[in-house]
Design an enzyme around this catalytic site. Structure first.
Site, PDB file in Angstrom:
ATOM      1  CG  ASP A 161       2.505  -6.433  -4.998  1.00 20.61           C
ATOM      2  OD1 ASP A 161       2.092  -6.482  -6.025  1.00 20.61           O
ATOM      3  OD2 ASP A 161       1.844  -5.407  -4.421  1.00 20.61           O
ATOM      4  CG  PHE A 178       0.771   1.962  -4.827  1.00 20.24           C
ATOM      5  CD1 PHE A 178      -0.017   2.972  -4.215  1.00 20.24           C
ATOM      6  CD2 PHE A 178       0.133   0.999  -5.626  1.00 20.24           C
ATOM      7  CE1 PHE A 178      -1.424   3.338  -4.584  1.00 20.24           C
ATOM      8  CE2 PHE A 178      -1.242   1.341  -6.176  1.00 20.24           C
ATOM      9  CZ  PHE A 178      -1.784   2.215  -5.526  1.00 20.24           C
ATOM     10  CE  LYS A 215       0.660  -1.652 -11.896  1.00 17.40           C
ATOM     11  NZ  LYS A 215      -0.039  -0.483 -12.074  1.00 17.40           N
TER      12      LYS A 215
HETATM   13  N1  PLP Z   1       0.845  -3.713  -6.232  1.00 23.40           N
HETATM   14  C1  PLP Z   1       1.698  -2.852  -6.925  1.00 23.40           C
HETATM   15  C2  PLP Z   1       3.025  -3.236  -6.724  1.00 23.40           C
HETATM   16  C3  PLP Z   1       1.197  -1.847  -7.782  1.00 23.40           C
HETATM   17  O1  PLP Z   1       2.113  -1.150  -8.490  1.00 23.40           O
HETATM   18  C4  PLP Z   1      -0.132  -1.873  -7.924  1.00 23.40           C
HETATM   19  C5  PLP Z   1      -0.588  -0.782  -8.630  1.00 23.40           C
HETATM   20  O2  PLP Z   1       0.061   0.322  -9.556  1.00 23.40           O
HETATM   21  C6  PLP Z   1      -0.980  -2.539  -7.164  1.00 23.40           C
HETATM   22  C7  PLP Z   1      -0.509  -3.635  -6.397  1.00 23.40           C
HETATM   23  C8  PLP Z   1      -2.552  -2.213  -7.440  1.00 23.40           C
HETATM   24  O3  PLP Z   1      -2.911  -2.694  -8.372  1.00 23.40           O
HETATM   25  P1  PLP Z   1      -4.498  -2.369  -9.269  1.00 23.40           P
HETATM   26  O4  PLP Z   1      -4.386  -0.642  -9.534  1.00 23.40           O
HETATM   27  O5  PLP Z   1      -4.552  -3.000 -10.371  1.00 23.40           O
HETATM   28  O6  PLP Z   1      -5.329  -2.290  -8.273  1.00 23.40           O
END
Ligand code: PLP
Length: 420
Positions: A230, A145, A259
């Site tokens: 990520d 994700f 986050k």
């Molecule tokens: N990358 C990862 C690993 C995530 O867990 C998330 C969200 O849960 C995102 C990117 C996307 O972040 P956002 O919801 O702030 O766009």
């Protein structure tokens, strides 16, 4: 009708009418028909003053707890003086935060671009990889994700969120997580980057095997592809180190963050890379930009958050508390072997996998009745996640464990009745 009950009823009605009727129904069904009102540490209080222990934590946002006094104080000072930037004069808060990120991120990561969310950080990382390598292809993992904007969605690994929006970015491919052979079969001279989470958060708290990230690093180096790690969900202390890639001794070419970077107060994301890669922005410094990204208020909060994480040894706290909590949760696997398949995780990013997604939903509802908030992971509804604020106390963890013992008993009883 009492005033507060009226507010709850009207808020739910407005969700039904103006926000998201499906979500409103889901919350009502899950014993969550109330309005959040105040937060402190690991607790959130509803409008009636009832305290929930928050093990969802905004999906991993509250690394320094809710409303950390130092972060709030810094925010108020900056808010009153200069929250947003001219976008032309120098922004000290952005410069200071970028400097600190360069100091604490591993290896030679040095330059940062600031945005407002995880998805935006991923978008920027993908663009930078294309720009630097002059290649188009992206490799990522099934069940990953990375966000729900078009580019981030293109490299995410669950069809249910992707199919309705196709065509997405061309030349993307997903391979099974933790499988180096499959990864090596798809990385080639056309690959701009591999993007990977050290622990798949929404995929069901799937922890990378010790050899996985070093193996991908090697493959990327062999083919001249960039490695994007990520850390949006795993970063900033969550897994017991400041960044999860440090458990693996691997330095990415680009790291994405969001986050917890906003201190549980404000939206703030970033992608961070090396001086060598960043050179591609030199010809046109406005090639990638954001009006509100990197504003002084968010960056002041981000900087104070990083200082708190360091000075209060929060990554270490996450490691120790995580060991305690995961041990207790694993104990339940022995007591409820017909319900729980596995408990896994690192630090305070823990998943409890059930044999059935309905059981996981029932468990979340039972926990909510006992004033503990838990939720399933987006790409794997059989897994209940525990991502509390890293400042959760031992007493609060014991309350979670007690609630879990009672909730599992409750679920067992329901299942036995249904099977009769
Ligand atoms: N990358 C990862 C690993 C995530 O867990 C998330 C969200 O849960 C995102 C990117 C996307 O972040 P956002 O919801 O702030 O766009």
């Amino acid at each position: 009708m009492e005033e507060k009950e009226k507010i709850v009823e009207e808020t739910i009605e407005k969700y039904m009418k103006y926000v998201n009727p499906g979500f409103a129904r889901l919350c009502k069904f899950a014993n969550l028909a109330t309005v959040e009102w105040e937060g402190k540490g690991a607790k959130v209080f509803d409008i009636f003053g009832r305290a929930y222990i928050d093990c969802i934590g905004g999906f991993g946002v509250f690394n320094v707890g809710r409303n950390h006094p130092r972060v709030v104080e810094r925010a108020i000072e900056q808010l009153q003086r200069l929250p947003l930037s001219t976008r032309t004069l120098f922004n000290k808060q952005q410069a200071d935060l970028a400097e600190m990120l360069a100091q604490i991120t591993p290896g030679n990561l040095q330059y940062s671009f600031f945005c407002n969310s995880g998805a935006e950080a991923v978008e920027g990382a993908l663009k930078l990889a294309r720009l630097y390598t002059k290649r188009k292809k992206f490799v990522s993992c099934i069940n990953s994700f990375h966000g729900k904007t078009m580019g981030a969605l293109s490299v995410s690994g669950r069809d249910v969120y992707k199919k309705p929006f196709e065509p997405l970015l061309p030349e993307t491919c997903q391979v099974p997580f933790n499988d180096l052979e499959e990864m090596s079969a798809v990385i080639d001279q056309d690959t701009a980057a591999v993007i990977v989470e050290p622990i798949q958060g929404e995929g069901g708290i799937n922890v990378a095997a010790p050899e996985y990230l070093p193996g991908i690093r090697e493959l990327c180096d062999r083919y001249g592809a960039l490695l994007i790690i990520d850390e949006v969900q795993t970063g900033l202390g969550r897994t017991g180190k400041m960044f999860a890639c440090e458990h693996y001794g691997v330095v990415p070419d680009i790291m994405t963050l969001a986050k917890g970077l906003g201190g549980g107060l404000l939206p703030l994301g970033a992608f961070v890379s090396t001086a060598e890669i960043w050179k591609v922005f030199e010809d046109n410094p406005l090639l990638h930009s954001s009006t509100l990204g990197g504003n002084p208020l968010a960056c002041a909060v981000g900087l104070e958050t990083l200082k708190v994480l360091q000075e209060e040894n929060i990554p270490l706290q996450a490691r120790e508390k995580g060991e305690y909590l995961i041990g207790k949760l694993q104990g339940f696997q022995q007591t409820f072997p017909e319900l729980i398949k596995e408990v896994r995780g690192m630090g305070l990013l823990i998943g409890m996998e059930f044999f059935d997604s309905d059981i996981a939903s029932l468990l979340a509802m039972e926990m909510a009745e006992r004033m503990v908030l838990v939720a399933y992971t987006l790409n794997n509804p059989r897994v209940i996640r525990f991502e509390p604020p890293l400042t959760i106390t031992h007493e609060e963890m014991d309350q979670v464990i007690q609630a879990m013992a009672e909730s599992l008993q409750g679920v067992r009883k329901i299942v036995e009745e249904l099977n009769q």
